[in-house]
Design a protein around this motif. Structure first.
Motif, PDB file in Angstrom:
ATOM      1  N   GLU A  89       1.188  11.576 -10.326  1.00 39.57           N
ATOM      2  CA  GLU A  89       0.372  12.793 -10.333  1.00 39.57           C
ATOM      3  C   GLU A  89       1.249  14.039 -10.316  1.00 39.57           C
ATOM      4  O   GLU A  89       0.992  15.006 -11.039  1.00 39.57           O
ATOM      5  N   SER A  90       2.303  14.006  -9.517  1.00 42.91           N
ATOM      6  CA  SER A  90       3.216  15.146  -9.447  1.00 42.91           C
ATOM      7  C   SER A  90       3.935  15.372 -10.769  1.00 42.91           C
ATOM      8  O   SER A  90       4.120  16.511 -11.204  1.00 42.91           O
ATOM      9  N   PHE A 116       0.826  -1.203   0.000  1.00 46.92           N
ATOM     10  CA  PHE A 116       0.000   0.000   0.000  1.00 46.92           C
ATOM     11  C   PHE A 116       0.867   1.263   0.000  1.00 46.92           C
ATOM     12  O   PHE A 116       0.577   2.233  -0.701  1.00 46.92           O
ATOM     13  N   GLY A 117       1.935   1.249   0.784  1.00 40.95           N
ATOM     14  CA  GLY A 117       2.808   2.421   0.861  1.00 40.95           C
ATOM     15  C   GLY A 117       3.496   2.723  -0.458  1.00 40.95           C
ATOM     16  O   GLY A 117       3.531   3.871  -0.904  1.00 40.95           O
ATOM     17  N   GLY A 140       2.512   1.733  -3.397  1.00 40.26           N
ATOM     18  CA  GLY A 140       1.467   2.140  -4.348  1.00 40.26           C
ATOM     19  C   GLY A 140       1.089   3.598  -4.190  1.00 40.26           C
ATOM     20  O   GLY A 140       0.900   4.321  -5.166  1.00 40.26           O
ATOM     21  N   LYS A 141       0.984   4.038  -2.941  1.00 37.92           N
ATOM     22  CA  LYS A 141       0.656   5.447  -2.669  1.00 37.92           C
ATOM     23  C   LYS A 141       1.777   6.361  -3.164  1.00 37.92           C
ATOM     24  O   LYS A 141       1.521   7.402  -3.768  1.00 37.92           O
ATOM     25  N   ILE A 142       3.005   5.971  -2.916  1.00 40.45           N
ATOM     26  CA  ILE A 142       4.147   6.769  -3.377  1.00 40.45           C
ATOM     27  C   ILE A 142       4.157   6.850  -4.905  1.00 40.45           C
ATOM     28  O   ILE A 142       4.353   7.914  -5.483  1.00 40.45           O
ATOM     29  N   GLY A 186       1.645   6.401  -7.045  1.00 40.21           N
ATOM     30  CA  GLY A 186       0.520   7.189  -7.546  1.00 40.21           C
ATOM     31  C   GLY A 186       0.741   8.683  -7.357  1.00 40.21           C
ATOM     32  O   GLY A 186       0.454   9.484  -8.266  1.00 40.21           O
ATOM     33  N   SER A 187       1.239   9.058  -6.197  1.00 38.16           N
ATOM     34  CA  SER A 187       1.499  10.476  -5.941  1.00 38.16           C
ATOM     35  C   SER A 187       2.609  11.012  -6.839  1.00 38.16           C
ATOM     36  O   SER A 187       2.546  12.153  -7.300  1.00 38.16           O
TER      37      SER A 187
END
Length: 79
Positions: free
Chosen positions: A39-40, A28-29, A31-33, A35-36
């Motif tokens: 986006e950035s 999850f961590g 994946g969050k990194i 995805g962010s």
């Protein structure tokens, strides 16, 4: 008799559950990194190189912590 069997089962399942939770958290961590970071990079393409470098370093640190957590789970299970 039954309590002893339940205790043995808990000792056997504990390290596996702990390792599974560690891997889930890392997934999850990361994946969050990822995805962010995507986006950035979409918002500021000129910073893509720096963002990607930071993302890879953070992902590597998470992987290292996860490997350590898995090793601790299995070491506790063998004690």
């Amino acid at each position: 008799m039954f309590l002893q069997a339940a205790a043995d089962a808990a000792v056997t399942l504990g390290p596996g559950l702990g390792a599974g939770l560690a891997v889930l958290g890392a997934g999850f961590g990361i994946g969050k990194i990822g995805g962010s970071a995507m986006e950035s990079m979409a918002r500021q393409p000129e910073m893509a190189g720096k963002i990607q470098t930071g993302m890879l370093i953070a992902a590597a640190l998470i992987e290292g912590a996860t490997l350590f957590a898995i090793a601790v789970c299995f070491l506790i299970g063998q004690a």
